[in-house]
Enzyme design. Structure first.
Site, mmCIF file in Angstrom:
data_model
loop_
_atom_site.group_PDB
_atom_site.id
_atom_site.type_symbol
_atom_site.label_atom_id
_atom_site.label_comp_id
_atom_site.label_asym_id
_atom_site.label_seq_id
_atom_site.Cartn_x
_atom_site.Cartn_y
_atom_site.Cartn_z
ATOM 1 N N ASP A 26 46.338 -11.002 0.551
ATOM 2 C CA ASP A 26 45.738 -11.318 -0.733
ATOM 3 C C ASP A 26 44.307 -10.772 -0.676
ATOM 4 O O ASP A 26 43.805 -10.423 0.396
ATOM 5 C CB ASP A 26 45.751 -12.836 -0.937
ATOM 6 N N LEU A 27 43.630 -10.719 -1.822
ATOM 7 C CA LEU A 27 42.276 -10.173 -1.826
ATOM 8 C C LEU A 27 41.206 -11.257 -1.931
ATOM 9 O O LEU A 27 40.519 -11.570 -0.967
ATOM 10 C CB LEU A 27 42.122 -9.171 -2.970
ATOM 11 N N ASP A 28 41.051 -11.862 -3.116
ATOM 12 C CA ASP A 28 39.967 -12.815 -3.346
ATOM 13 C C ASP A 28 40.185 -14.094 -2.540
ATOM 14 O O ASP A 28 41.231 -14.735 -2.646
ATOM 15 C CB ASP A 28 39.865 -13.136 -4.830
ATOM 16 N N THR A 119 47.257 -8.538 -4.954
ATOM 17 C CA THR A 119 46.254 -9.352 -5.626
ATOM 18 C C THR A 119 46.675 -9.707 -7.043
ATOM 19 O O THR A 119 47.427 -8.969 -7.676
ATOM 20 C CB THR A 119 44.896 -8.629 -5.659
ATOM 21 N N SER A 120 46.157 -10.831 -7.529
ATOM 22 C CA SER A 120 46.411 -11.227 -8.911
ATOM 23 C C SER A 120 45.445 -10.547 -9.878
ATOM 24 O O SER A 120 45.594 -10.665 -11.088
ATOM 25 C CB SER A 120 46.277 -12.751 -9.046
ATOM 26 N N LYS A 151 51.946 -14.413 -9.118
ATOM 27 C CA LYS A 151 52.066 -15.544 -8.199
ATOM 28 C C LYS A 151 51.983 -16.850 -8.996
ATOM 29 O O LYS A 151 51.249 -16.916 -9.969
ATOM 30 C CB LYS A 151 50.938 -15.501 -7.167
ATOM 31 N N ASP A 175 45.041 -17.478 0.573
ATOM 32 C CA ASP A 175 44.062 -18.571 0.564
ATOM 33 C C ASP A 175 44.390 -19.629 -0.473
ATOM 34 O O ASP A 175 43.674 -20.628 -0.558
ATOM 35 C CB ASP A 175 42.660 -18.024 0.248
#
Length: 232
Positions: A26-28, A119-120, A151, A175
């Site tokens: 995931d990114l953030d 990522t979202s 997601k 996360d």
């Protein structure tokens, strides 16, 4: 002996390891710390539409902005509002930094096993935040535009695995509860980092670590597989 529950795992520090053929991050909140930036941008968004602070969802991380906006505005306004917010997100990157251990882990992974990001956020937002954090943009980058269902639906990670094109297990790093559910339902083992949510909210993951400094990767020798280790 009774089986240990996810909360048992959280309460009892341990070393968790698995063989793997690839990694999807995931990114953030996982590779980049954008919490303060995201909160600032959503505050601006609320002001645009005259919405109270209470309109914000309890958990911003882990879902597409478009999916949150659907719960805030009339259907006919959603597309334009999402595009407007995405433009702000891509241009306002002051304060975005790498999560502790992110660069070291990417350096360790690169060239050992294929990796990518799921990522979202939109592609423009993802590439801007990676650049701001000093992290590379991988060849496999699944973003909000690439999927019909975000997601916690498994579609984003299923697509990520398809694009990685590996024949073995792919470990997901997340996360947020929505992302953990997405990864697990896609059939992946999940490592959670407690950067944006308390550890007790991440109990569906296989292991929870405070940040990426707790992760190690052993390169394969001869016909062996790479091994990922997490110290909870």
């Amino acid at each position: 002996m009774a089986a240990r529950t996810p909360l048992d795992r959280l309460a009892q520090p341990e070393t968790w390891s698995t063989t793997l053929a690839g990694i999807l991050f995931d990114l953030d909140g996982t590779l980049v710390d954008s919490t303060a930036v995201v909160e600032r941008q959503w505050a601006t968004f609320l002001g645009w539409y005259g919405l109270p602070a209470s309109a914000l969802p309890q958990q911003l991380h882990g879902k597409r902005a478009e999916d949150h906006i659907r719960d805030m505005l009339p259907a006919e306004q959603v597309a334009d509002a999402a595009a407007r917010l995405a433009a702000l997100e891509a241009s306002d990157i002051a304060g975005v930094t790498a999560v502790a251990g992110a660069q070291r882990l990417i350096d360790a992974v690169d060239g050992v096993v294929p990796w990518g990001i799921v990522t979202s956020g939109t592609r423009a937002v993802a590439t801007a935040r990676l650049a701001a954090a000093g992290l590379p943009t991988p060849g496999v980058l699944v973003t909000a535009e690439d999927v019909q269902a975000g997601k916690p639906d498994p579609e984003p990670y299923v697509l990520g695995m398809e694009r990685l094109g590996v024949g073995g297990a792919v470990v997901v790093f997340e996360d947020a509860p929505a992302g953990i559910r997405s990864g697990r339902d896609a059939g992946c083992p999940v490592v959670a980092v407690s950067t944006s949510h308390p550890a007790e909210d991440l109990g569906e993951a296989d292991v929870v670590v405070p940040d990426l400094t707790r992760i190690g990767l052993t390169a394969p020798a001869k016909d062996d597989s790479a091994v990922l280790t997490a110290v909870a």
